[in-house]
Design a protein around this motif. Structure first.
Motif: not given
Length: 183
Positions: A130-140, A157-167
């Motif tokens: 939970d903490a990591y995905h909040r961080y991932a969204e913020a760093i992106w 996010p789709q440029h990296f085959d992700l649904t959103n920045w949180s991953g």
């Protein structure tokens, strides 16, 4: 003696010197502005790298299985070793309000990771994820703010085959929550 040629020459010299002075002042102002932009760029990059380094060190701490007191110290030391506080200060001093705001959000989310690790969370735990995905969204978000600020095209996010920045939706560990259940 005719003073007109002398006055004309003097006026021409004043105009030429004034023009040269103005050009030099403009050039100096442009150089200062460019130097500030380069400093801001470097400080933004250094901050992002310090965040990444601190996150890596925190992951290492979370995988040690150390005692609670040791986790608390090691998690705090990870941020110091990554030189995150110095990089943050440079960003706070040189960044625009938008860069500082996005950077501070990423910093706070990393502090969230530190705090769950201090509380005993391990990498495969729900608390860590939970903490990591909040961080991932913020760093992106910070990365895209830096790109936008310096005139670079932003990405999705789709440029990296992700649904959103949180991953979160694309995370193998989060896709199978039974791996995270504490029994």
């Amino acid at each position: 003696m005719d003073w007109l040629p002398l006055a004309s020459t003097a006026a021409g010299a004043v105009i030429a010197l004034s023009g040269t002075l103005l050009v030099d002042l403009r050039r100096e102002r442009d150089v200062r502005s460019r130097d500030r932009e380069v400093d801001s760029w470097r400080n933004s990059i250094d901050f992002a790298l310090a965040l990444d380094s601190a996150h890596s060190l925190l992951r290492d701490v979370a995988q040690t299985g150390a005692a609670a007191a040791d986790l608390h110290q090691a998690a705090g030391r990870a941020l110091v070793e990554a030189r995150l506080y110095q990089a943050r200060e440079r960003l706070l001093m040189s960044g625009t309000p938008d860069l500082v705001t996005a950077g501070e959000a990423a910093f706070r989310r990393l502090i969230g990771i530190r705090d769950v690790i201090r509380a005993g969370a391990t990498v495969p735990s729900n608390e860590y994820h939970d903490a990591y995905h909040r961080y991932a969204e913020a760093i992106w978000s910070f990365r895209m703010m830096v790109r936008r600020h310096f005139g670079h095209q932003t990405m999705r996010p789709q440029h990296f085959d992700l649904t959103n920045w949180s991953g979160r939706e694309d995370c193998d560990d989060c896709a199978t929550p039974q791996q995270h259940q504490v029994i």
